[in-house]
Motif scaffolding. Structure first.
Motif, PDB file in Angstrom:
ATOM      1  N   ALA A   1       0.758  -1.044   0.112  1.00 60.26           N
ATOM      2  CA  ALA A   1      -0.119  -0.007   0.125  1.00 60.26           C
ATOM      3  C   ALA A   1       0.943   1.195   0.116  1.00 60.26           C
ATOM      4  O   ALA A   1       2.076   1.351   0.375  1.00 60.26           O
ATOM      5  CB  ALA A   1      -0.774  -0.166   1.232  1.00 60.26           C
ATOM      6  N   GLU A   2       0.149   2.242  -0.352  1.00 63.23           N
ATOM      7  CA  GLU A   2       0.699   3.845  -0.322  1.00 63.23           C
ATOM      8  C   GLU A   2       1.996   3.735  -1.290  1.00 63.23           C
ATOM      9  O   GLU A   2       3.053   4.446  -0.940  1.00 63.23           O
ATOM     10  CB  GLU A   2       1.261   4.067   1.067  1.00 63.23           C
ATOM     11  N   GLY A   3       1.907   2.957  -2.315  1.00 61.23           N
ATOM     12  CA  GLY A   3       2.815   3.330  -3.787  1.00 61.23           C
ATOM     13  C   GLY A   3       4.085   2.566  -3.601  1.00 61.23           C
ATOM     14  O   GLY A   3       5.146   3.026  -3.938  1.00 61.23           O
ATOM     15  N   VAL A   4       4.250   1.271  -2.952  1.00 56.93           N
ATOM     16  CA  VAL A   4       5.454   0.485  -2.770  1.00 56.93           C
ATOM     17  C   VAL A   4       5.133  -0.604  -3.452  1.00 56.93           C
ATOM     18  O   VAL A   4       4.316  -1.362  -3.762  1.00 56.93           O
ATOM     19  CB  VAL A   4       5.521   0.156  -1.331  1.00 56.93           C
ATOM     20  N   VAL A   5       6.291  -1.069  -4.252  1.00 57.70           N
ATOM     21  CA  VAL A   5       6.506  -2.311  -5.047  1.00 57.70           C
ATOM     22  C   VAL A   5       8.007  -2.900  -4.672  1.00 57.70           C
ATOM     23  O   VAL A   5       8.801  -1.806  -4.788  1.00 57.70           O
ATOM     24  CB  VAL A   5       6.099  -2.217  -6.607  1.00 57.70           C
ATOM     25  N   ALA A   6       7.970  -4.172  -4.810  1.00 58.17           N
ATOM     26  CA  ALA A   6       9.477  -4.746  -4.794  1.00 58.17           C
ATOM     27  C   ALA A   6       9.460  -5.921  -5.901  1.00 58.17           C
ATOM     28  O   ALA A   6       8.758  -6.894  -5.598  1.00 58.17           O
ATOM     29  CB  ALA A   6       9.767  -5.201  -3.577  1.00 58.17           C
ATOM     30  N   VAL A   7      10.592  -5.885  -6.608  1.00 58.11           N
ATOM     31  CA  VAL A   7      10.930  -7.087  -7.538  1.00 58.11           C
ATOM     32  C   VAL A   7      12.096  -7.465  -7.425  1.00 58.11           C
ATOM     33  O   VAL A   7      13.237  -6.680  -7.459  1.00 58.11           O
ATOM     34  CB  VAL A   7      10.274  -6.188  -9.028  1.00 58.11           C
ATOM     35  N   ALA A   8      12.264  -8.774  -7.874  1.00 55.24           N
ATOM     36  CA  ALA A   8      13.873  -9.110  -8.096  1.00 55.24           C
ATOM     37  C   ALA A   8      13.628 -10.343  -9.199  1.00 55.24           C
ATOM     38  O   ALA A   8      12.679 -11.023  -9.346  1.00 55.24           O
ATOM     39  CB  ALA A   8      14.230  -9.851  -6.757  1.00 55.24           C
ATOM     40  N   VAL A   9      14.659 -10.294  -9.917  1.00 59.38           N
ATOM     41  CA  VAL A   9      15.018 -11.470 -11.019  1.00 59.38           C
ATOM     42  C   VAL A   9      16.455 -12.069 -10.612  1.00 59.38           C
ATOM     43  O   VAL A   9      17.460 -11.210 -10.573  1.00 59.38           O
ATOM     44  CB  VAL A   9      15.032 -10.730 -12.246  1.00 59.38           C
ATOM     45  N   PRO A  10      16.469 -13.208 -10.711  1.00 58.19           N
ATOM     46  CA  PRO A  10      17.593 -14.021 -10.381  1.00 58.19           C
ATOM     47  C   PRO A  10      18.537 -13.669 -11.602  1.00 58.19           C
ATOM     48  O   PRO A  10      18.193 -13.866 -12.805  1.00 58.19           O
ATOM     49  CB  PRO A  10      17.104 -15.562 -10.496  1.00 58.19           C
TER      50      PRO A  10
ATOM     51  N   ARG B   1      15.427  -1.013 -18.492  1.00 53.28           N
ATOM     52  CA  ARG B   1      16.814  -0.627 -18.440  1.00 53.28           C
ATOM     53  C   ARG B   1      17.764  -1.651 -18.022  1.00 53.28           C
ATOM     54  O   ARG B   1      18.879  -1.777 -18.434  1.00 53.28           O
ATOM     55  CB  ARG B   1      16.775   0.551 -17.664  1.00 53.28           C
ATOM     56  N   LEU B   2      17.316  -2.607 -17.073  1.00 52.88           N
ATOM     57  CA  LEU B   2      18.150  -3.769 -16.733  1.00 52.88           C
ATOM     58  C   LEU B   2      18.187  -5.050 -17.705  1.00 52.88           C
ATOM     59  O   LEU B   2      18.441  -6.228 -17.624  1.00 52.88           O
ATOM     60  CB  LEU B   2      17.792  -4.312 -15.406  1.00 52.88           C
ATOM     61  N   GLY B   3      17.363  -4.944 -18.985  1.00 56.32           N
ATOM     62  CA  GLY B   3      17.367  -6.029 -19.620  1.00 56.32           C
ATOM     63  C   GLY B   3      16.217  -7.004 -19.507  1.00 56.32           C
ATOM     64  O   GLY B   3      16.207  -8.047 -20.271  1.00 56.32           O
ATOM     65  N   VAL B   4      15.394  -6.735 -18.574  1.00 57.81           N
ATOM     66  CA  VAL B   4      14.298  -7.632 -18.293  1.00 57.81           C
ATOM     67  C   VAL B   4      13.074  -7.376 -19.251  1.00 57.81           C
ATOM     68  O   VAL B   4      12.493  -6.435 -19.332  1.00 57.81           O
ATOM     69  CB  VAL B   4      13.887  -7.337 -16.859  1.00 57.81           C
ATOM     70  N   PRO B   5      12.726  -8.558 -20.019  1.00 61.06           N
ATOM     71  CA  PRO B   5      11.734  -8.450 -21.137  1.00 61.06           C
ATOM     72  C   PRO B   5      10.401  -8.452 -20.391  1.00 61.06           C
ATOM     73  O   PRO B   5       9.573  -9.394 -20.517  1.00 61.06           O
ATOM     74  CB  PRO B   5      11.769  -9.429 -21.940  1.00 61.06           C
ATOM     75  N   VAL B   6       9.776  -7.395 -19.763  1.00 60.14           N
ATOM     76  CA  VAL B   6       8.554  -7.099 -19.364  1.00 60.14           C
ATOM     77  C   VAL B   6       7.423  -6.969 -20.274  1.00 60.14           C
ATOM     78  O   VAL B   6       7.718  -6.272 -21.191  1.00 60.14           O
ATOM     79  CB  VAL B   6       8.670  -6.029 -18.091  1.00 60.14           C
ATOM     80  N   PRO B   7       6.135  -7.314 -19.898  1.00 61.07           N
ATOM     81  CA  PRO B   7       5.208  -7.132 -20.770  1.00 61.07           C
ATOM     82  C   PRO B   7       4.643  -5.777 -20.675  1.00 61.07           C
ATOM     83  O   PRO B   7       4.992  -4.942 -19.532  1.00 61.07           O
ATOM     84  CB  PRO B   7       3.874  -8.068 -20.089  1.00 61.07           C
ATOM     85  N   ALA B   8       3.831  -5.172 -21.790  1.00 59.76           N
ATOM     86  CA  ALA B   8       3.538  -3.669 -21.545  1.00 59.76           C
ATOM     87  C   ALA B   8       2.265  -3.625 -20.632  1.00 59.76           C
ATOM     88  O   ALA B   8       1.116  -4.412 -21.080  1.00 59.76           O
ATOM     89  CB  ALA B   8       2.988  -3.432 -22.947  1.00 59.76           C
ATOM     90  N   ILE B   9       2.220  -2.949 -19.685  1.00 60.36           N
ATOM     91  CA  ILE B   9       0.978  -2.904 -18.879  1.00 60.36           C
ATOM     92  C   ILE B   9       0.688  -1.155 -18.819  1.00 60.36           C
ATOM     93  O   ILE B   9       1.537  -0.552 -18.214  1.00 60.36           O
ATOM     94  CB  ILE B   9       1.365  -3.258 -17.455  1.00 60.36           C
ATOM     95  N   GLU B  10      -0.395  -0.703 -19.435  1.00 57.09           N
ATOM     96  CA  GLU B  10      -0.613   0.721 -19.448  1.00 57.09           C
ATOM     97  C   GLU B  10      -1.569   0.973 -18.231  1.00 57.09           C
ATOM     98  O   GLU B  10      -2.407   0.392 -17.752  1.00 57.09           O
ATOM     99  CB  GLU B  10      -1.517   1.070 -20.704  1.00 57.09           C
ATOM    100  N   VAL B  11      -1.314   2.214 -17.880  1.00 56.62           N
ATOM    101  CA  VAL B  11      -1.915   2.779 -16.812  1.00 56.62           C
ATOM    102  C   VAL B  11      -2.814   4.039 -17.355  1.00 56.62           C
ATOM    103  O   VAL B  11      -1.865   5.114 -17.707  1.00 56.62           O
ATOM    104  CB  VAL B  11      -1.291   3.289 -15.568  1.00 56.62           C
ATOM    105  N   LEU B  12      -3.773   4.081 -17.656  1.00 49.37           N
ATOM    106  CA  LEU B  12      -4.699   4.819 -18.434  1.00 49.37           C
ATOM    107  C   LEU B  12      -5.360   6.003 -17.608  1.00 49.37           C
ATOM    108  O   LEU B  12      -5.791   5.783 -16.496  1.00 49.37           O
ATOM    109  CB  LEU B  12      -5.591   4.376 -19.390  1.00 49.37           C
ATOM    110  N   VAL B  13      -5.498   7.288 -17.999  1.00 50.91           N
ATOM    111  CA  VAL B  13      -6.140   8.307 -17.456  1.00 50.91           C
ATOM    112  C   VAL B  13      -7.457   8.340 -18.429  1.00 50.91           C
ATOM    113  O   VAL B  13      -7.504   8.431 -19.641  1.00 50.91           O
ATOM    114  CB  VAL B  13      -5.470   9.537 -17.717  1.00 50.91           C
ATOM    115  N   LEU B  14      -8.568   8.394 -17.622  1.00 53.58           N
ATOM    116  CA  LEU B  14      -9.983   8.375 -18.126  1.00 53.58           C
ATOM    117  C   LEU B  14     -10.666   9.657 -18.442  1.00 53.58           C
ATOM    118  O   LEU B  14     -10.329  10.562 -17.457  1.00 53.58           O
ATOM    119  CB  LEU B  14     -10.840   7.309 -17.652  1.00 53.58           C
TER     120      LEU B  14
END
Length: 304
Positions: free
Chosen positions: A242-251, A278-291
């Motif tokens: 919550a409150e805008g936090v996220v954590a990700v790791a890739v071996p 930027r780290l070369g991880v092939p992530v999918p496109a996930i858009e956050v749209l403004v309506l």
């Protein structure tokens, strides 16, 4: 530091400030990554490791994903939480998280159509609470007071978080679910997530990471960012808070953690995806749209 812009009809409508910690070769942290924050639910995988260290024995490895979840209240989530509790000889009434409705709109609508009301088992942290209760049962600890910071369970979880992050807990607060939450830095959080994905097979750390990655829909829900990312990118471990936090790791790559200063959740994913690319991880496109009028008129864009 500005990390994202909200663009509406071609104009910058507002900006989001925040900080990003990057522990990876070629990566660059931005903003304040050493001042403690409350990572909130992003700490759940670390707490699950603490439960295993304290004696939790899951009936199935997938239960570790459920215990680490911020679930959206879909039918499979509710069923799995019931099963975690039942395996410990407990009923949903033992939960001490607040009553809630499912976060997933279809599930919430179905629940309300069935004349259901708010229930503790529907709360998005009920999996974690079920795991906490099961750990108490395994140790013969009191279940009525499992949320007390001085309870042996919470002391064990604090010890695990301290060891995994490599830094002392700066403060103990009360999370939205009623459980103690711990303050630490974005760098410490990134350090812990990198440790989870790089741990040896069979260790408690790796078991939690493997369970979450093998069962991503249990960790959040259908179409939810954490679940989408883990399903799309082999080896990627993700957990938001919550409150805008996220954590990700890739071996073999490293870890990225971020905090949006104003707590706005919409900036998390665009900034995270940009850092991973930027780290070369092939992530999918996930858009956050403004309506506008129910139609897309803009989006949220990362700022570097």
């Amino acid at each position: 530091m500005i990390i994202a812009e909200v663009v509406r009809s071609g104009f910058v409508e507002s900006v989001h400030h925040g900080s990003v910690a990057v522990l990876a070769d070629g990566g660059e942290s931005r903003g304040d990554v050493t001042t403690p924050i409350f990572p909130r639910s992003a700490l759940k995988p670390l707490q699950t490791v603490g439960m295993l260290r304290a004696g939790l024995v899951p009936r199935d490895e997938s239960d570790l994903a459920m215990i680490s979840a911020s679930h959206y209240g879909e039918a499979l989530h509710v069923r799995r939480v019931r099963e975690v509790l039942a395996a410990a000889g407990l009923e949903p009434g033992a939960l001490r998280c607040p009553p809630a409705l499912p976060l997933a709109e279809p599930s919430r609508d179905d629940w309300l159509r069935q004349q259901g009301g708010r229930e503790r088992i529907l709360m998005n942290c009920s999996g974690k609470h079920a795991g906490m209760l099961a750990t108490c049962v395994a140790n013969g600890w009191p279940t009525e007071t499992y949320l007390d910071p001085d309870h042996p369970l919470q002391k064990a979880l604090a010890e695990a978080v301290t060891e995994l992050t490599g830094e002392p807990i700066a403060a103990v607060g009360v999370d939205g679910c009623g459980a103690p939450c711990f303050a630490l830095s974005l760098t410490g959080l990134a350090r812990a997530f990198r440790r989870l994905v790089e741990a040896a097979p069979g260790t408690y750390e790796r078991r939690v990471a493997d369970a979450m990655r093998a069962h991503p829909v249990l960790v959040a829900g259908t179409g939810v960012d954490d679940s989408v990312l883990m399903a799309a990118v082999p080896g990627l471990l993700a957990k938001g808070g919550a409150e805008g936090v996220v954590a990700v790791a890739v071996p073999g790559v490293g870890a990225v953690t971020l905090k949006v200063d104003d707590g706005g959740m919409r900036a998390r994913t665009p900034v995270l995806l940009a850092e991973l690319r930027r780290l070369g991880v092939p992530v999918p496109a996930i858009e956050v749209l403004v309506l506008g009028g129910g139609e897309p008129v803009g989006d949220v864009r990362p700022v570097r």
